[in-house]
Design a protein around this motif. Structure first.
Motif: not given
Lengths: 116, 114
Positions: A12-17, A74-82, A106-116
């Protein structure tokens, strides 16, 4: 099991992180792929990295592969709520003489939540 | 968006009913797959096909059956549904780009058996 295992299970991270997810696997591979799944939907292919590659970029995505450690990130830079979704790694397992089993694990996955 | 379609999106039925989950793709792919996925869990391959009249069981034992009479169509059938069959079923096909194959998924069918 030959499945990939993602870590962490949830992030769980903030937008932009930046968001980093890891995947470990057990056997030799031809390639490793990352997929994204929005809630209640099918998976969408994001990026593929071959066993002889160490790093690959696609837009805000950066994938690394360390075959000696049997791991990928896997790195996602400057994350967005989308970007909020589940992210799965999938391995194309290598069999004799470099051929493939012809299907992905396949693995079980990582659930990513990006907060606005 | 990929050209692979699953119907229905949601299905709620009673125990003992026979059901067929439809999957069609318009990409001309030879390889097609059915995965089963429970919430927060990995995808389990239950059936796959490498072409017309070719079907194989996957890694997870399933009471369902599949057929591949046409390249574009890969339906999955449960003769007698039970509550243990409640799950999300994802259909996929794979296409080759050079040496690499990647999967294209449908939107899934969420099955609930009461």
């Amino acid at each position: 099991s030959q499945q990939g295992e993602e870590d962490p299970q949830a992030l769980s991270i903030q937008e932009g992180e930046n968001a980093t997810m890891n995947c470990s696997y057990k056997t030799s591979i031809n390639n490793l792929q990352w997929y994204r799944q929005n809630s209640g939907r099918g998976l969408v292919h994001l990026i593929l990295i071959r066993s002889n590659e160490r790093e690959k970029h696609s837009g805000r995505l950066r994938v690394t592969l360390d075959t000696s450690k049997k791991s990928s990130s896997l790195l996602i830079t400057a994350s967005r709520a989308a970007d909020t979704a589940s992210y799965f790694c999938a391995t194309d397992v290598k069999v004799d003489r470099g051929s493939t089993l012809g299907r992905l694990y396949f693995g079980r996955g990582t659930q990513l939540t990006v907060w606005p | 968006e990929a050209d692979i379609y699953q119907t229905p999106r949601y299905l709620v039925i009673g125990t003992g009913k026979k059901i067929t989950l439809e999957c069609s793709q318009t990409m001309g792919h030879d390889k097609m797959y059915w995965y089963q996925q429970d919430p927060g869990m990995e995808l389990h391959l239950i059936h796959y096909s490498y072409g017309v009249n070719s079907t194989e069981k996957g890694d997870l034992s399933s009471e369902s059956t599949v057929s591949r009479i046409r390249t574009e169509h890969f339906p999955l059938t449960l003769e007698s549904a039970r509550p243990s069959h409640t799950s999300q079923y994802l259909c996929a096909s794979s296409g080759k780009q050079g040496w690499d194959e990647k999967l294209f998924f449908g939107s899934g069918t969420q099955l609930s058996v009461l």
